[in-house]
Design an enzyme around this catalytic site. Structure first.
Site, PDB file in Angstrom:
ATOM      1  CD1 TRP A   1      17.384  13.183  33.288  1.00 34.01           C
ATOM      2  CD2 TRP A   1      16.282  15.127  33.331  1.00 34.01           C
ATOM      3  NE1 TRP A   1      17.470  13.681  34.568  1.00 34.01           N
ATOM      4  CE2 TRP A   1      16.794  14.864  34.625  1.00 34.01           C
ATOM      5  CE3 TRP A   1      15.534  16.278  33.122  1.00 34.01           C
ATOM      6  CZ2 TRP A   1      16.589  15.740  35.693  1.00 34.01           C
ATOM      7  CZ3 TRP A   1      15.332  17.151  34.183  1.00 34.01           C
ATOM      8  CH2 TRP A   1      15.870  16.883  35.459  1.00 34.01           C
TER       9      TRP A   1
ATOM     10  CE  LYS B   1      20.519  15.311  38.103  1.00 36.30           C
ATOM     11  NZ  LYS B   1      19.901  16.605  37.752  1.00 36.30           N
TER      12      LYS B   1
ATOM     13  CG  ASP C   1      24.556  14.548  32.124  1.00 39.78           C
ATOM     14  OD1 ASP C   1      25.459  14.916  32.904  1.00 39.78           O
ATOM     15  OD2 ASP C   1      23.818  15.351  31.522  1.00 39.78           O
TER      16      ASP C   1
ATOM     17  CG  HIS D   1      23.398  14.947  27.644  1.00 37.30           C
ATOM     18  ND1 HIS D   1      22.219  15.331  28.226  1.00 37.30           N
ATOM     19  CD2 HIS D   1      23.139  14.814  26.315  1.00 37.30           C
ATOM     20  CE1 HIS D   1      21.275  15.421  27.299  1.00 37.30           C
ATOM     21  NE2 HIS D   1      21.816  15.103  26.140  1.00 37.30           N
TER      22      HIS D   1
ATOM     23  CG  ASP E   1      23.949  17.147  36.920  1.00 39.67           C
ATOM     24  OD1 ASP E   1      24.818  17.308  36.048  1.00 39.67           O
ATOM     25  OD2 ASP E   1      22.731  17.117  36.665  1.00 39.67           O
TER      26      ASP E   1
ATOM     27  CG  ASP F   1      24.643  20.531  33.915  1.00 43.61           C
ATOM     28  OD1 ASP F   1      25.116  19.564  33.301  1.00 43.61           O
ATOM     29  OD2 ASP F   1      23.544  20.495  34.493  1.00 43.61           O
TER      30      ASP F   1
END
Length: 423
Positions: free
Chosen positions: A188, A231, A262, A289, A297, A299
């Site tokens: 990434w 992304k 992700d 992910h 994003d 997380d």
């Protein structure tokens, strides 16, 4: 919480109820035991790593919060992981970033990393009978300050990162050979622009060329698998990301690499669960992910929400357990970090168990018969089926904490271990 007698009795009732719709709970439990989940090391130290450098966290990555007791050394991080392992049942792996190398105090730049810098991690993994996955680290470095790495217009900077990724592949293969299970290495990059660029094609041409050079050497898939991750946008790359979903999807299909999805890397209204079955027709392997975006994003720790359940259902319903590699990716520094691992990983396992307890064949038959009324009725009724009783029994059977019992162990570990890191 619940005593063992109550757990066994509740499970007996659940086993009978699921049996009436054709589900063998014992088989579901056995299948759950065999599905590995790759936990991520960076939850334990807020993506700090162990390099001998003053570089600050960058690349659009932020870890928010200052909960006391974060790991500051490899030994502390491994100790915290070991504690988390005692609270989480099932088959586990560990996902490492290149910045978690151990150099005995020597300054080793990213283009100089070698397998020897991770030998302690391999020895530790052997001792815990787990596999390791890997990531080159293309952020938090002075050669990433422009926001571009593998797509940088400066050939010298591109070559630096190409060499880093080549070396990372060798380290990943070293993991696979040493541990007897293939290491999935995920690339990434943070490359992108804050404002709208004139040239969208040029950076993507350079990224493609860099990836071609990185992946030029063929490696045995028994030891190493290459993955690439897209992304939509990030902090500092709000208007344009070089490695978009379309770019990496095309590259993965053409070059037979693993494609990483992700959960936080798409539009806020997009979900990755709906992409799994489609991409399974064109790729041999997918990497997930699993994270939780909140408006972006960000997380957050994974919740047992609808999307997590849908992700698990897509994997189980379509027999993709051996083709989809499940990894976690969140880092919350506002709560106890071991608790974050425990909550998130157990939730991923709970979602898989719920999927394994679904009478999929019967539901597909209803769908093929266009009996959508009965299908909907079944799907809604299943939501209140006693999967929790099966989960509690699974934990009990394998000697892991039931319900919230794990919180007492985290509290004690915080008082006996984590508290002293603040002094």
């Amino acid at each position: 919480m619940r005593n063992k007698k109550q757990v066994v009795e509740a499970y007996a009732l659940a086993k009978d109820l699921y049996g009436r719709i054709g589900i063998d709970t014992e088989k579901a439990i056995e299948r759950l035991t065999q599905i590995p989940i790759s936990m991520h090391c960076w939850q334990g130290d807020d993506v700090t790593g162990f390099e001998q450098t003053d570089c600050q966290l960058s690349g659009g990555i932020q870890s928010t919060g200052n909960y006391s007791g974060k790991a500051k050394t490899p030994e502390q991080l491994r100790g915290d992981l070991e504690k988390a392992f005692t609270l989480i049942p099932g088959k586990k792996r560990l996902n490492l970033h290149a910045m978690y190398l151990e150099t005995e105090g020597e300054r080793v730049d990213r283009d100089e990393i070698e397998p020897k810098h991770f030998k302690k991690w391999v020895s530790w993994a052997k001792g815990h009978n787990i596999g390791l996955d890997f990531n080159p680290t293309l952020f938090s470095h002075d050669k990433a300050n422009d926001g571009l790495t593998l797509s940088h217009p400066n050939k010298g900077i591109r070559d630096f990162w190409i060499e880093h990724c080549k070396r990372a592949r060798k380290i990943s293969a070293y993991f696979g050979r040493a541990l007897g299970t293939p290491s999935v290495m995920n690339i990434w990059i943070p490359d992108g622009f804050k404002d709208v660029p004139v040239d969208r094609l040029g950076p993507r041409q350079r990224l493609k060329d860099s990836l071609d050079k990185i992946l030029e050497e063929k490696m045995d898939p028994a030891y190493h698998l290459d993955a690439i991750e897209s992304k939509l946008f990030g902090i500092g790359s709000e208007s344009y990301v070089v490695g978009s979903h379309e770019f990496y999807m095309g590259y993965a299909v053409k070059n037979d690499t693993v494609l990483c999805l992700d959960a936080g890397h798409f539009h806020p209204t997009e979900v990755i669960s709906n992409k799994i079955s489609a991409l399974s027709l064109f790729t041999n392997h997918l990497l997930l992910h699993v994270s939780r975006p909140v408006r972006w994003d960000s997380d957050h720790v994974v919740l047992l929400d609808e999307e997590l359940r849908e992700i698990a259902l897509e994997i189980v319903r379509h027999n993709l357990v051996n083709r989809v590699h499940i990894g976690l990716d969140f880092f919350d520094a506002s709560i106890n970090r071991i608790a974050a691992w425990t909550i998130g990983t157990r939730n991923m396992m709970k979602a898989l168990l719920i999927a394994l307890l679904e009478p999929t064949d019967a539901l597909i038959k209803l769908e093929q018969d266009f009996n959508f009324t009965k299908r909907l009725a079944y799907l809604e009724e299943l939501k209140s089926y006693p999967w929790q009783a099966v989960w509690d029994y699974y934990c009990h059977k394998n000697g892991f904490p039931i319900g919230l019992d794990w919180m007492e162990e985290v509290k004690n570990y915080e008082a006996e271990v984590l508290a002293y890191r603040c002094k």
